[in-house]
Each structure stands twice: as structure tokens, then as C-alpha cells.
Design a protein around this motif. Sequence first.
Motif, PDB file in Angstrom:
ATOM      1  N   HIS A  11       0.838  -1.210   0.000  1.00 42.64           N
ATOM      2  CA  HIS A  11       0.000   0.000   0.000  1.00 42.64           C
ATOM      3  C   HIS A  11       0.871   1.258   0.000  1.00 42.64           C
ATOM      4  O   HIS A  11       0.482   2.296   0.526  1.00 42.64           O
ATOM      5  N   ALA A  12       2.058   1.149  -0.592  1.00 38.27           N
ATOM      6  CA  ALA A  12       3.002   2.269  -0.569  1.00 38.27           C
ATOM      7  C   ALA A  12       2.505   3.471  -1.368  1.00 38.27           C
ATOM      8  O   ALA A  12       3.012   4.579  -1.195  1.00 38.27           O
ATOM      9  N   ASP A  13       1.516   3.247  -2.245  1.00 39.48           N
ATOM     10  CA  ASP A  13       1.035   4.354  -3.073  1.00 39.48           C
ATOM     11  C   ASP A  13      -0.019   5.199  -2.354  1.00 39.48           C
ATOM     12  O   ASP A  13      -0.472   6.209  -2.893  1.00 39.48           O
ATOM     13  N   VAL A  14      -0.403   4.800  -1.145  1.00 39.11           N
ATOM     14  CA  VAL A  14      -1.409   5.577  -0.401  1.00 39.11           C
ATOM     15  C   VAL A  14      -0.756   6.870   0.093  1.00 39.11           C
ATOM     16  O   VAL A  14       0.261   6.824   0.787  1.00 39.11           O
ATOM     17  N   GLU A  21      -5.658  11.030   7.595  1.00 34.16           N
ATOM     18  CA  GLU A  21      -7.102  11.304   7.608  1.00 34.16           C
ATOM     19  C   GLU A  21      -7.895  10.083   8.067  1.00 34.16           C
ATOM     20  O   GLU A  21      -8.826  10.196   8.865  1.00 34.16           O
ATOM     21  N   VAL A  22      -7.537   8.892   7.577  1.00 37.32           N
ATOM     22  CA  VAL A  22      -8.270   7.674   7.924  1.00 37.32           C
ATOM     23  C   VAL A  22      -8.022   7.273   9.373  1.00 37.32           C
ATOM     24  O   VAL A  22      -8.951   6.921  10.113  1.00 37.32           O
ATOM     25  N   LEU A  23      -6.767   7.324   9.798  1.00 33.25           N
ATOM     26  CA  LEU A  23      -6.447   6.943  11.177  1.00 33.25           C
ATOM     27  C   LEU A  23      -6.949   7.972  12.183  1.00 33.25           C
ATOM     28  O   LEU A  23      -7.287   7.626  13.312  1.00 33.25           O
ATOM     29  N   ASN A  24      -6.973   9.227  11.758  1.00 32.61           N
ATOM     30  CA  ASN A  24      -7.504  10.314  12.574  1.00 32.61           C
ATOM     31  C   ASN A  24      -6.942  10.308  13.998  1.00 32.61           C
ATOM     32  O   ASN A  24      -7.689  10.240  14.978  1.00 32.61           O
ATOM     33  N   PRO A  25      -5.620  10.378  14.141  1.00 32.84           N
ATOM     34  CA  PRO A  25      -5.037  10.386  15.489  1.00 32.84           C
ATOM     35  C   PRO A  25      -5.271  11.725  16.174  1.00 32.84           C
ATOM     36  O   PRO A  25      -5.633  12.713  15.532  1.00 32.84           O
ATOM     37  N   LEU A  34       1.558  10.724  13.948  1.00 35.00           N
ATOM     38  CA  LEU A  34       1.693   9.270  13.874  1.00 35.00           C
ATOM     39  C   LEU A  34       2.988   8.752  14.481  1.00 35.00           C
ATOM     40  O   LEU A  34       3.007   7.706  15.122  1.00 35.00           O
ATOM     41  N   PHE A  35       4.090   9.432  14.271  1.00 36.58           N
ATOM     42  CA  PHE A  35       5.371   8.969  14.806  1.00 36.58           C
ATOM     43  C   PHE A  35       6.314  10.159  14.891  1.00 36.58           C
ATOM     44  O   PHE A  35       6.100  11.190  14.250  1.00 36.58           O
TER      45      PHE A  35
END
Length: 208
Positions: A11-14, A21-25, A34-35
Motif C-alpha cells: 500500500h506504498a502508493d497511499v 485522515e483515515v487513522l484520525n489520530p 503518527l510517529f
Amino acid sequence: VREGDLGAFAHADVPFERLVEVLNPARSQARNPLFQVMLSFQSARQTALQLGDLTVAGIDTGAVAAKFDLQLTMVEQFDDSGAPAGMAATFTYATDLFDESTVASMATRFERILAAVVADRSTILGDVDILDSVERSLVLEGWNDTARVVSGVSVLDGFDAQVAATPGAVAVSFEGQSLSYAEFDARVNRFARYLVSVGVGPESLVGV
């Protein structure tokens, strides 16, 4: 680890923005959502486009902005014939968290780890000595030198004497709670009995 990495590569092209946006941390202006630390490996050669007498290629602008607290970028190098010519490493860091000397020491330790692994592929990373002789002397022989001579009286003897002398006096206070010497002594004895019950004996090492 292999399955996890292959799943990520699939899924490297995401786009990274879509991932966030999807994870919405939870958002914070103080850190990446994220990190905070990233290791990046770039193996692709820099390409150039030849248009007649005109050669078009990318250049390094020299402008560096830290997107994360700390980033290490490894880039493969090639000579004029296209043969591998080693690797270049670059540290990028947030200057409000790290100063140059700290990151330079990280780079030195990283170099020691690489040198040890290259010299012996069977080397266990945890066994690699990342301290130089000066640091080892300072840390192990200086800061951690806890040897004391107290006229034949041990710490335990001194504590027992204090418990007997002032059992109701405050021995420990933390975050609004206090223990008297008698209460602290009782907790120490309970903990000691527990250690004995799980096999801890004389000369056993116990992290406290």
C-alpha cells in the motif's frame, strides 16, 4: 515483521495525508500525529534527462526543514560507472528538542554499531559497545560509583535504628501521601517476604 512490512509496501502508493485522515489520530502542534522518529532508505539513483545538448537533473536546494523530531536518511552512492560506492547518512532533527552535539553523538554511536555488524555478521546488537573509553569511565566509574564506607554500619542497620527511634515520624512523602517509618518498614518487610517466596535469595540481583 516480514509480513507486516510486505503489507505496508503493498500500500506504498497511499498518500500520507490520506493515511492520517483515515487513522484520525489526536492532533498536537508539538509533534507529528503518527510517529516522531523515522529511518528512511533511498536506493533509487538520481535520474537525468538528456534533451539534445540540454541535460535536466534534480539538484539539492540545501533548504532543510525537520518534519519529524528526528530523521535518519540513508542514501546509496554510485560512482561514474554506476557501481555502488557506499552510502551517505543524513540526520535531520528538531532544534527545539536536540542540539548539534547530541545528534553528532548519536551519529557516532550509529557508526560504531554499523562497524561492529560489518566486522562480524553474527554480532548481537545488544552486545555492541556504544560508549568510548572516556564515556565508559565517566558513566560506569564516575556517576554509577555507589561504593561507600560508613564505619561498619549498613544502610539497613541505620534504617532499623531510625524505625526504632522514631516509628511515627514521616519517612517518605510523594504526591500528597506520606508513610511513617513504621508503615514503611512494614511494607519493606512484606515486599521482602514476597521476594523470598519467588526464589530471591542472597546475592540475587533485583531491580527496584
